[in-house]
Design a protein around this motif. Structure first.
Motif, PDB file in Angstrom:
ATOM      1  N   VAL A  54       0.827  -1.208   0.000  1.00  0.00           N
ATOM      2  CA  VAL A  54       0.000   0.000   0.000  1.00  0.00           C
ATOM      3  C   VAL A  54       0.865   1.262   0.000  1.00  0.00           C
ATOM      4  CG1 VAL A  54      -1.664   1.336   1.374  1.00  0.00           C
ATOM      5  CG2 VAL A  54      -1.967  -1.136   1.090  1.00  0.00           C
ATOM      6  N   ALA A  55       2.043   1.184   0.610  1.00  0.00           N
ATOM      7  CA  ALA A  55       2.887   2.375   0.762  1.00  0.00           C
ATOM      8  C   ALA A  55       3.246   3.014  -0.573  1.00  0.00           C
ATOM      9  CB  ALA A  55       4.160   2.015   1.528  1.00  0.00           C
ATOM     10  N   GLY A  56       3.511   2.197  -1.599  1.00  0.00           N
ATOM     11  CA  GLY A  56       3.926   2.738  -2.895  1.00  0.00           C
ATOM     12  C   GLY A  56       2.903   3.662  -3.525  1.00  0.00           C
ATOM     13  N   PRO A  57       1.671   3.185  -3.748  1.00  0.00           N
ATOM     14  CA  PRO A  57       0.662   4.059  -4.357  1.00  0.00           C
ATOM     15  C   PRO A  57       0.339   5.294  -3.522  1.00  0.00           C
ATOM     16  CG  PRO A  57      -0.002   1.762  -4.540  1.00  0.00           C
ATOM     17  CD  PRO A  57       1.197   1.800  -3.641  1.00  0.00           C
ATOM     18  N   LEU A  58       0.556   5.205  -2.203  1.00  0.00           N
ATOM     19  CA  LEU A  58       0.268   6.353  -1.339  1.00  0.00           C
ATOM     20  C   LEU A  58       1.459   7.305  -1.211  1.00  0.00           C
ATOM     21  CD1 LEU A  58      -1.731   4.709   1.607  1.00  0.00           C
ATOM     22  CD2 LEU A  58      -2.599   5.806  -0.465  1.00  0.00           C
ATOM     23  N   ASP A  59       2.596   6.947  -1.859  1.00  0.00           N
ATOM     24  CA  ASP A  59       3.809   7.774  -1.777  1.00  0.00           C
ATOM     25  C   ASP A  59       4.234   8.010  -0.335  1.00  0.00           C
ATOM     26  OD1 ASP A  59       4.049   8.066  -4.581  1.00  0.00           O
ATOM     27  OD2 ASP A  59       2.560   9.663  -4.553  1.00  0.00           O
ATOM     28  N   THR A  60       4.152   6.963   0.470  1.00  0.00           N
ATOM     29  CA  THR A  60       4.619   7.044   1.852  1.00  0.00           C
ATOM     30  C   THR A  60       5.725   6.015   2.040  1.00  0.00           C
ATOM     31  OG1 THR A  60       2.973   5.433   2.624  1.00  0.00           O
ATOM     32  CG2 THR A  60       2.361   7.773   2.683  1.00  0.00           C
ATOM     33  N   TYR A  61       6.534   6.211   3.071  1.00  0.00           N
ATOM     34  CA  TYR A  61       7.604   5.250   3.327  1.00  0.00           C
ATOM     35  C   TYR A  61       7.916   5.186   4.806  1.00  0.00           C
ATOM     36  CZ  TYR A  61      11.983   2.734   3.368  1.00  0.00           C
ATOM     37  OH  TYR A  61      12.950   1.793   3.632  1.00  0.00           O
ATOM     38  N   GLU A  62       7.970   3.975   5.319  1.00  0.00           N
ATOM     39  CA  GLU A  62       8.523   3.657   6.623  1.00  0.00           C
ATOM     40  C   GLU A  62       9.466   2.484   6.406  1.00  0.00           C
ATOM     41  OE1 GLU A  62       8.021   5.265   9.370  1.00  0.00           O
ATOM     42  OE2 GLU A  62       6.148   6.368   9.074  1.00  0.00           O
ATOM     43  N   THR A  63      10.463   2.327   7.249  1.00  0.00           N
ATOM     44  CA  THR A  63      11.345   1.180   7.092  1.00  0.00           C
ATOM     45  C   THR A  63      10.553  -0.109   7.272  1.00  0.00           C
ATOM     46  OG1 THR A  63      11.955   0.995   9.428  1.00  0.00           O
ATOM     47  CG2 THR A  63      13.259   2.510   8.036  1.00  0.00           C
ATOM     48  N   TYR A  64      11.099  -1.180   6.733  1.00  0.00           N
ATOM     49  CA  TYR A  64      10.436  -2.483   6.842  1.00  0.00           C
ATOM     50  C   TYR A  64      10.328  -2.919   8.303  1.00  0.00           C
ATOM     51  CZ  TYR A  64       8.912  -6.736   4.401  1.00  0.00           C
ATOM     52  OH  TYR A  64       8.179  -7.763   3.870  1.00  0.00           O
ATOM     53  N   MET A  65      11.305  -2.582   9.099  1.00  0.00           N
ATOM     54  CA  MET A  65      11.237  -2.902  10.522  1.00  0.00           C
ATOM     55  C   MET A  65      10.071  -2.178  11.182  1.00  0.00           C
ATOM     56  SD  MET A  65      12.919  -4.936  12.473  1.00  0.00           S
ATOM     57  CE  MET A  65      13.297  -5.312  14.191  1.00  0.00           C
ATOM     58  N   GLU A  66       9.876  -0.925  10.807  1.00  0.00           N
ATOM     59  CA  GLU A  66       8.763  -0.161  11.365  1.00  0.00           C
ATOM     60  C   GLU A  66       7.426  -0.729  10.896  1.00  0.00           C
ATOM     61  OE1 GLU A  66       6.517   2.865  13.344  1.00  0.00           O
ATOM     62  OE2 GLU A  66       8.395   1.792  13.691  1.00  0.00           O
ATOM     63  N   LEU A  67       7.346  -1.156   9.642  1.00  0.00           N
ATOM     64  CA  LEU A  67       6.100  -1.760   9.168  1.00  0.00           C
ATOM     65  C   LEU A  67       5.793  -3.041   9.934  1.00  0.00           C
ATOM     66  CD1 LEU A  67       6.165  -1.281   5.287  1.00  0.00           C
ATOM     67  CD2 LEU A  67       5.163   0.178   7.051  1.00  0.00           C
ATOM     68  N   HIS A  68       6.819  -3.777  10.309  1.00  0.00           N
ATOM     69  CA  HIS A  68       6.584  -4.974  11.111  1.00  0.00           C
ATOM     70  C   HIS A  68       6.130  -4.610  12.526  1.00  0.00           C
ATOM     71  CE1 HIS A  68       8.363  -7.292   7.845  1.00  0.00           C
ATOM     72  NE2 HIS A  68       7.847  -8.355   8.439  1.00  0.00           N
ATOM     73  N   ARG A  69       6.647  -3.535  13.058  1.00  0.00           N
ATOM     74  CA  ARG A  69       6.158  -3.090  14.375  1.00  0.00           C
ATOM     75  C   ARG A  69       4.689  -2.710  14.297  1.00  0.00           C
ATOM     76  NH1 ARG A  69       4.959   1.187  17.447  1.00  0.00           N
ATOM     77  NH2 ARG A  69       5.219   2.611  15.693  1.00  0.00           N
ATOM     78  N   LEU A  70       4.319  -1.981  13.254  1.00  0.00           N
ATOM     79  CA  LEU A  70       2.926  -1.595  13.081  1.00  0.00           C
ATOM     80  C   LEU A  70       2.039  -2.814  12.816  1.00  0.00           C
ATOM     81  CD1 LEU A  70       3.472   1.563  10.839  1.00  0.00           C
ATOM     82  CD2 LEU A  70       2.907   1.517  13.276  1.00  0.00           C
ATOM     83  N   GLY A  71       2.565  -3.752  12.007  1.00  0.00           N
ATOM     84  CA  GLY A  71       1.819  -4.972  11.731  1.00  0.00           C
ATOM     85  C   GLY A  71       1.597  -5.801  12.979  1.00  0.00           C
ATOM     86  N   LEU A  72       2.598  -5.830  13.857  1.00  0.00           N
ATOM     87  CA  LEU A  72       2.472  -6.544  15.122  1.00  0.00           C
ATOM     88  C   LEU A  72       1.436  -5.870  16.013  1.00  0.00           C
ATOM     89  CD1 LEU A  72       3.350  -8.596  17.261  1.00  0.00           C
ATOM     90  CD2 LEU A  72       5.261  -7.066  17.827  1.00  0.00           C
ATOM     91  N   ALA A  73       1.444  -4.541  16.058  1.00  0.00           N
ATOM     92  CA  ALA A  73       0.461  -3.815  16.865  1.00  0.00           C
ATOM     93  C   ALA A  73      -0.961  -4.175  16.441  1.00  0.00           C
ATOM     94  CB  ALA A  73       0.694  -2.309  16.742  1.00  0.00           C
ATOM     95  N   ASP A  74      -1.207  -4.199  15.137  1.00  0.00           N
ATOM     96  CA  ASP A  74      -2.545  -4.542  14.646  1.00  0.00           C
ATOM     97  C   ASP A  74      -2.899  -5.989  14.977  1.00  0.00           C
ATOM     98  OD1 ASP A  74      -2.864  -2.012  13.644  1.00  0.00           O
ATOM     99  OD2 ASP A  74      -2.647  -2.568  11.538  1.00  0.00           O
ATOM    100  N   ALA A  75      -1.940  -6.892  14.806  1.00  0.00           N
ATOM    101  CA  ALA A  75      -2.212  -8.307  15.075  1.00  0.00           C
ATOM    102  C   ALA A  75      -2.519  -8.543  16.550  1.00  0.00           C
ATOM    103  CB  ALA A  75      -1.017  -9.156  14.637  1.00  0.00           C
TER     104      ALA A  75
END
Length: 228
Positions: A54-75
């Motif tokens: 999703v990040a690409g089409p939205l022109d946003t960027y977080e590191t992959y480590m940060e995306l995993h932190r966010l993914g863990l929070a949601d899970a």
């Protein structure tokens, strides 16, 4: 889809998470925290992957480590848990310690000896890849560690595969990209590489899009095909 042509291959690139190291191993840090660590670990990983796409089409960027932190929070929230940021970072750190598959070090040694310049092409940020190289034992055989962080764009963006080929000083058509993920196979093939699907037994090939140039069930089998 044309058949795999080993005679064209001058360099071999590898995805990292799920290909070289087992992301299911992250479930170990969730034991005692949730009722079904395996299921939550899968959701954690899938959330991060979805966010990266999703990040690409939205022109946003977080590191992959940060995306995993966010993914863990949601899970964890979906599992009825609401950990602190400090606890999330503690749990997320397991992505620096994931267990490697047992065919990785041997394959890199064989490919390096045969001058295929085995390299990593990953969404992982540089710190993640440094840890991965250490845990897999490929410090002396890996050639390039190409991170999405360099372009701040994730797979399957064509530019990332083309950038990796540039770093290896070869044309994309002379690269075989090996990955356990169908989206990554198709991204590589869209950029002109030969796509190799490493079937780790997690899921069947997708009904979406084309077929891989080659399917293997181990990295030893990949090496055998290249050396035929």
């Amino acid at each position: 889809m044309p058949a795999f042509d080993p005679s064209r291959v001058e360099a071999v690139t590898f995805d990292s998470y799920g290909t070289l190291v087992d992301t299911a191993a992250a479930a170990s840090v969730l034991e005692g925290t949730v009722a079904n660590p395996d299921a939550v670990a899968r959701e954690w990983r899938e959330n991060a992957l979805f966010m990266s796409v999703v990040a690409g089409p939205l022109d946003t960027y977080e590191t992959y480590m940060e995306l995993h932190r966010l993914g863990l929070a949601d899970a964890l929230r979906a599992a009825g848990r609401d950990p602190t940021d400090e606890r999330l970072r503690e749990l997320n750190a397991v992505y620096h310690e994931l267990a490697p598959y047992d065919d990785v070090a041997g394959a890199f040694t064989r490919l390096d000896a045969a001058d295929y310049a085995p390299s990593i092409l990953s969404n992982g940020d540089p710190a993640m890849l440094t840890s991965l190289v250490e845990t897999t034992g490929i410090e002396t055989t890996v050639h390039e560690q190409v991170s999405a962080d360099a372009l701040e764009t994730f797979k399957p963006a064509r530019a990332l595969y083309e950038y990796a080929a540039d770093q290896l000083d070869v044309q994309p058509t002379h690269v075989a990209h090996v990955t356990a993920h169908w989206m990554d196979v198709q991204g590589a093939q869209n950029a002109g590489m030969q796509g190799v699907w490493l079937d780790r037994g997690d899921a069947p090939w997708t009904a979406y899009g084309g077929e891989p140039h080659l399917t293997v069930d181990s990295l030893a089998t990949l090496c055998d095909r290249l050396f035929d």
